[in-house]
Design a protein around this motif. Structure first.
Motif, PDB file in Angstrom:
ATOM      1  N   VAL A 149      23.440 -58.346 -67.239  1.00 46.50           N
ATOM      2  CA  VAL A 149      24.027 -59.580 -66.689  1.00 46.50           C
ATOM      3  C   VAL A 149      22.914 -60.606 -66.518  1.00 46.50           C
ATOM      4  O   VAL A 149      21.878 -60.312 -65.927  1.00 46.50           O
ATOM      5  N   GLU A 150      23.136 -61.811 -67.035  1.00 46.36           N
ATOM      6  CA  GLU A 150      22.150 -62.892 -66.888  1.00 46.36           C
ATOM      7  C   GLU A 150      22.881 -64.194 -66.600  1.00 46.36           C
ATOM      8  O   GLU A 150      24.059 -64.342 -66.920  1.00 46.36           O
ATOM      9  N   ASP A 151      22.155 -65.127 -65.987  1.00 41.13           N
ATOM     10  CA  ASP A 151      22.722 -66.458 -65.812  1.00 41.13           C
ATOM     11  C   ASP A 151      21.980 -67.453 -66.694  1.00 41.13           C
ATOM     12  O   ASP A 151      20.857 -67.208 -67.143  1.00 41.13           O
ATOM     13  N   ARG A 152      22.635 -68.568 -66.963  1.00 38.81           N
ATOM     14  CA  ARG A 152      22.059 -69.620 -67.796  1.00 38.81           C
ATOM     15  C   ARG A 152      22.525 -70.957 -67.220  1.00 38.81           C
ATOM     16  O   ARG A 152      23.695 -71.342 -67.355  1.00 38.81           O
ATOM     17  N   THR A 153      21.609 -71.632 -66.545  1.00 39.51           N
ATOM     18  CA  THR A 153      21.912 -72.931 -65.946  1.00 39.51           C
ATOM     19  C   THR A 153      20.743 -73.865 -66.241  1.00 39.51           C
ATOM     20  O   THR A 153      19.813 -73.508 -66.970  1.00 39.51           O
TER      21      THR A 153
ATOM     22  N   PRO B  51      14.550 -70.868 -67.373  1.00 36.36           N
ATOM     23  CA  PRO B  51      13.413 -71.244 -68.222  1.00 36.36           C
ATOM     24  C   PRO B  51      13.821 -71.359 -69.695  1.00 36.36           C
ATOM     25  O   PRO B  51      14.700 -70.626 -70.181  1.00 36.36           O
ATOM     26  N   GLY B  52      13.174 -72.275 -70.419  1.00 39.27           N
ATOM     27  CA  GLY B  52      13.509 -72.515 -71.814  1.00 39.27           C
ATOM     28  C   GLY B  52      13.333 -71.291 -72.693  1.00 39.27           C
ATOM     29  O   GLY B  52      14.123 -71.065 -73.627  1.00 39.27           O
TER      30      GLY B  52
ATOM     31  N   GLN C  89      18.371 -65.901 -75.176  1.00 39.36           N
ATOM     32  CA  GLN C  89      19.786 -65.605 -74.942  1.00 39.36           C
ATOM     33  C   GLN C  89      20.664 -65.980 -76.127  1.00 39.36           C
ATOM     34  O   GLN C  89      21.694 -65.341 -76.367  1.00 39.36           O
ATOM     35  N   ARG C  90      20.265 -66.991 -76.866  1.00 41.53           N
ATOM     36  CA  ARG C  90      21.062 -67.368 -78.042  1.00 41.53           C
ATOM     37  C   ARG C  90      20.982 -66.302 -79.124  1.00 41.53           C
ATOM     38  O   ARG C  90      21.986 -66.007 -79.810  1.00 41.53           O
ATOM     39  N   ALA C  91      19.824 -65.718 -79.283  1.00 41.09           N
ATOM     40  CA  ALA C  91      19.653 -64.696 -80.324  1.00 41.09           C
ATOM     41  C   ALA C  91      20.065 -63.311 -79.840  1.00 41.09           C
ATOM     42  O   ALA C  91      20.586 -62.500 -80.612  1.00 41.09           O
ATOM     43  N   ASP C  92      19.842 -63.044 -78.557  1.00 41.44           N
ATOM     44  CA  ASP C  92      20.145 -61.721 -77.996  1.00 41.44           C
ATOM     45  C   ASP C  92      20.869 -61.906 -76.671  1.00 41.44           C
ATOM     46  O   ASP C  92      20.286 -61.699 -75.599  1.00 41.44           O
ATOM     47  N   PRO C  93      22.127 -62.299 -76.711  1.00 45.34           N
ATOM     48  CA  PRO C  93      22.837 -62.582 -75.457  1.00 45.34           C
ATOM     49  C   PRO C  93      23.105 -61.319 -74.657  1.00 45.34           C
ATOM     50  O   PRO C  93      23.224 -60.228 -75.228  1.00 45.34           O
ATOM     51  N   PRO C  94      23.218 -61.450 -73.349  1.00 44.16           N
ATOM     52  CA  PRO C  94      23.555 -60.288 -72.500  1.00 44.16           C
ATOM     53  C   PRO C  94      25.038 -59.931 -72.669  1.00 44.16           C
ATOM     54  O   PRO C  94      25.800 -60.668 -73.306  1.00 44.16           O
ATOM     55  N   HIS C  95      25.448 -58.835 -72.063  1.00 42.04           N
ATOM     56  CA  HIS C  95      26.870 -58.476 -72.110  1.00 42.04           C
ATOM     57  C   HIS C  95      27.719 -59.464 -71.312  1.00 42.04           C
ATOM     58  O   HIS C  95      28.837 -59.801 -71.700  1.00 42.04           O
TER      59      HIS C  95
END
Length: 807
Positions: free
Chosen positions: A97-101, A105-106, A112-118
């Motif tokens: 689980v990860e957040d993206r806001t 960090p860049g 995350q674009r190449a290896d997104p979390p579940h």
């Protein structure tokens, strides 16, 4: 029903927990294409939204993004991540689980674009940004579910429109994508369901047991509230008593400036040195995070706050909510009440504190609405076209697109279901040329059509600038505030206009502290401590709420009662006196009072249309009075009335409220008004005509204003039918001007206008004379007063008849 992973079942058992009925129902209906869950605060609705995800991912999940969670707040996404990790880690589930806001960090965003979390937790803006990349198809390749939390909050703004267009794009990439909406406060579930679903597909609605009624009442104090004002300083001692009696109290305010004033006065009266904090959107992020962390630890006894703490974050052991000032909106009040006793089937406890005498009536009406579970809300109408223009540019940044397919995608988003092809093509043309008056300038020619019919960016490098300017939240023109000195710590932000009014030595409030303005250095306001002077108050940005039409209608209905046993004696006596000397407003009629005061003629119209609409009505009525030769001199407005003063008494008010002439007057007033220029700047920024961010540099508010004002004047002169001018008028009419409420009021009332002529100020009108924000009218009245004064002086000097016939 899909079973939970055995390890997660054991985790629930170890805590003695069992699923609530609506949580089990979410598992049973996990395959619904769209599902809206309405569950009370503290009812575990967020966990209910994630249970199908946890069940499907199980103990050996396949790699890739499975579920996307969208929240209106970055803080809420971070809070959900903490809450989700507990069962996942303690049950030994291999779920990432990860957040993206905006705070991520860049380097992590790129990974995350190449290896997104579940499970990815994000905001509407970050999701729109993700869809703008060429590799969006790969990022979302395994996506199966989208959860939209606090959907009611997003449904009321352009952020919701942006989100639904982004979901339409995801649905194109993943046709079997399932949508889930979560909310505790929905006044019209069917409308939210239509917004959430892929048009014209249906959306199932699941309503949980609403639980017990909240324990909510109005704070009774020894001192009566003042006749006007919004600070509620009279209630400080009683509020402190309530803070002492509870573990943690949230003290909500409707504006940031009011929160600052109240916190300062509360702190001065806090002789017991109780730990209290302040939290609002203009404070520095680190300061807000420190307050949030202290709340979670239980270190604070009270937090003075605004809408920044409205939504579903679990802020520790809050056992009392106090709303200072009339709530203006029942749905918002219910949302705030839910912050207390954040547990399933535990009644929330709340107190309302009216800031003035009229707000006592509004608070009682709001209490009745809460007890009747009668939520309010305003219809937003069709999706705004400036957001649509931005979405076209986002689609182009992701790669060449087919216009027919993009149009079909857009009309699958509920708010845009009625979008005509001609309206879409006009937006497409705007993105391609900037419009007739701007087509000669390369900077506004952003997309073009290729020989094969597909549309693409004219310059691929412009994709970076499009991404930098994605979003619908309009930053107010603010400047950072820091302590003076190298490396001075940040305090927050104040508006540019307020900063421009300061001279060295002036003091103002921010973060509950009195600070002294020392100067402006590299667009940063530098301050020092000054605890011994009466401060100015920073004019913080933020929503100025208007009372909802439903709540206003309840107030007018209350006036029809023969007596008011539910009101404090001082307020009931006030209304009885009004009924004795004049009359009270009635449903379906418009009460106008006319009386002399302070050497002028006064007129009061009790429209109950909300602050923005009543302000607009004041402008339009004074314009109509000037046309009728009635010499108005100024006006002031509140949520419920407008007071106009001038030289002549109004004997027939009906012609003043002619809807066609009011609207014509509005068009003339809007044409060169600052309201239109401000609205144009916001829409032009969203639509991509004006860029706030260019490379690493962000334009100041003043720079952006200059750019937008020049563009606005150019379009008005050379291209008055330009798409953005059309959008600007639509936005001004339903936003800052709120003319729809004036139209509804005049159509409902017709010619049923009751003029009551009196010889003095009435009880209901009296508070209006104490209201701030008076607006003077410069016109015939000034000329007549000047002429009378000259005549008086000539008479006094004996010169009135001298030289009268000379040429």
């Amino acid at each position: 029903m899909t079973a939970l992973p055995p390890s997660l079942e054991r985790w629930f058992d170890s805590r003695g927990w069992s699923l609530h009925p609506h949580q089990r129902a979410m598992l049973e209906r996990k395959d619904a294409p769209a599902l809206l869950l309405i569950a009370p605060t503290g009812g575990g609705k967020t966990l209910a939204g994630f249970l199908p995800t946890l069940a499907e991912l199980g103990e050996a999940p396949a790699p890739g993004l499975h579920t996307l969670y969208v929240s209106p707040l970055k803080a809420l996404a971070a809070d959900i991540k903490r809450n989700l990790r507990t069962p996942i880690e303690e049950a030994g589930l291999a779920i990432r689980v990860e957040d993206r806001t905006g705070d991520t960090p860049g380097s992590r965003k790129k990974r995350q674009r190449a290896d997104p979390p579940h499970i990815l937790l994000t905001t509407p803006e970050s999701l729109a940004l993700l869809t703008s990349y060429e590799d969006a198809g790969r990022t979302f390749a395994g996506l199966q579910r989208v959860i939209v939390d606090e959907i009611h909050a997003l449904a009321e703004s352009k952020r919701g429109d942006q989100l639904m267009l982004a979901l339409a794009r995801l649905q194109t990439l993943r046709p079997e994508l399932r949508r889930v909406g979560l909310s505790a406060t929905v006044e019209d579930p069917e409308a939210i369901a239509r917004l959430l679903a892929r048009h014209p597909d249906p959306c199932a609605i699941l309503e949980a047991d609403p639980g017990p009624d909240p324990d909510i009442s109005m704070l009774v104090t020894e001192d009566a509230p003042p006749w006007s004002g919004g600070g509620a300083a009279y209630a400080i001692p009683a509020v402190l008593d309530e803070v002492r009696r509870h573990k943690t109290t949230l003290i909500f305010h409707n504006t940031r400036a009011q929160a600052e004033i109240f916190f300062h006065k509360l702190w001065l009266a806090n002789e017991d040195a109780l730990p209290i904090g302040i939290h609002h959107g203009s404070l520095d992020r680190q300061q807000r995070e420190r307050v949030e962390a202290a709340m979670v630890r239980g270190d604070l006894r009270a937090i003075v706050c605004t809408g920044s703490l409205d939504l579903g974050i679990d802020w520790g052991d809050v056992d009392l909510v106090i709303q200072v000032g009339a709530p203006k909106n029942v749905k918002r009040l219910v949302q705030r009440i839910g912050r207390a006793n954040h547990r399933y089937n535990a009644p929330s406890k709340a107190l309302l504190v009216p800031a003035n005498r009229f707000e006592v009536v509004e608070c009682v009406a709001a209490l009745q609405a809460v007890r009747d579970r009668d939520l309010d809300g305003e219809s937003r109408g069709p999706g705004p076209r400036d957001v649509l223009c931005q979405h076209i540019l986002i689609a182009a940044a992701a790669g060449p697109f087919d216009a027919d397919m993009l149009y079909a995608e857009m009309i699958s988003a509920g708010a845009y279901a009625g979008l005509t092809r001609a309206a879409f093509d006009a937006c497409l043309e705007f993105c391609a040329t900037g419009g007739y008056a701007l087509r000669a300038y390369d900077q506004w020619q952003r997309i073009r059509q290729r020989a094969d019919g597909l549309w693409e960016l004219r310059d691929p490098r412009s994709a970076v600038r499009i991404r930098q300017n994605i979003g619908t939240i309009q930053d107010s023109d603010t400047l950072k505030v820091r302590w003076r000195g190298r490396g001075g710590a940040p305090l927050g932000e104040i508006e540019e206009g307020f900063a421009a009014s300061l001279t060295p030595g002036d003091t103002f409030l921010i973060g509950g502290q009195i600070v002294r303005y020392e100067g402006l250095r590299e667009l940063v306001v530098e301050v020092t401590r000054d605890a011994h002077r009466k401060p100015k108050i920073a004019t913080f940005a933020g929503t100025k709420f208007a009372t909802s039409t439903q709540l206003s209608a309840r107030i007018v209905e209350m006036f029809q009662q023969p007596d008011w046993p539910e009101l404090p004696a001082h307020t009931a006596d006030w209304l009885r006196l009004q009924r004795d000397v004049s009359r009270l407003p009635e449903p379906g009629r418009l009460l106008i009072e006319s009386f002399p005061h302070d050497g002028r003629e006064s007129l009061v119209a009790y429209g109950f249309a909300g602050r923005n609409a009543m302000q607009t009505l004041g402008l339009l009525l004074t314009k109509r009075m000037e046309e009728e030769g009635l010499a108005p001199m100024g006006f002031v407005s509140t949520d419920y009335a407008v007071l106009i003063w001038g030289l002549d008494a109004v004997t027939d008010p009906v012609p003043l409220f002619d809807l066609a002439r009011l609207e014509a007057g509005l068009d003339g007033w809007l044409q060169g008004n600052a309201v239109m220029k401000r609205t144009f700047r916001a829409s032009a920024t969203i639509a991509g005509l004006i860029e706030r961010q260019v490379g690493a540099q962000r334009k100041t508010g003043r720079q952006a204003t200059m750019s937008s004002d020049i563009l606005y004047d150019t379009l008005v002169k050379y291209d008055p039918d330009h798409l953005l001018l059309q959008i600007t008028r639509e936005e001004a009419m339903r936003g800052l001007v709120d003319f729809a409420r004036i139209r509804e009021m005049t159509e409902r009332v017709g010619d049923r206008i009751d003029l009551v002529r009196l010889d003095r100020v009435t009880p209901l009108a009296a508070p209006l004379f104490l209201e701030p924000g008076r607006i003077p009218i410069r016109g015939e009245a000034d000329e007549r007063l000047l002429e009378e004064e000259v005549t008086r002086l000539l008479d006094a000097s004996g010169l009135a008849t001298v030289g009268g016939g000379t040429g």
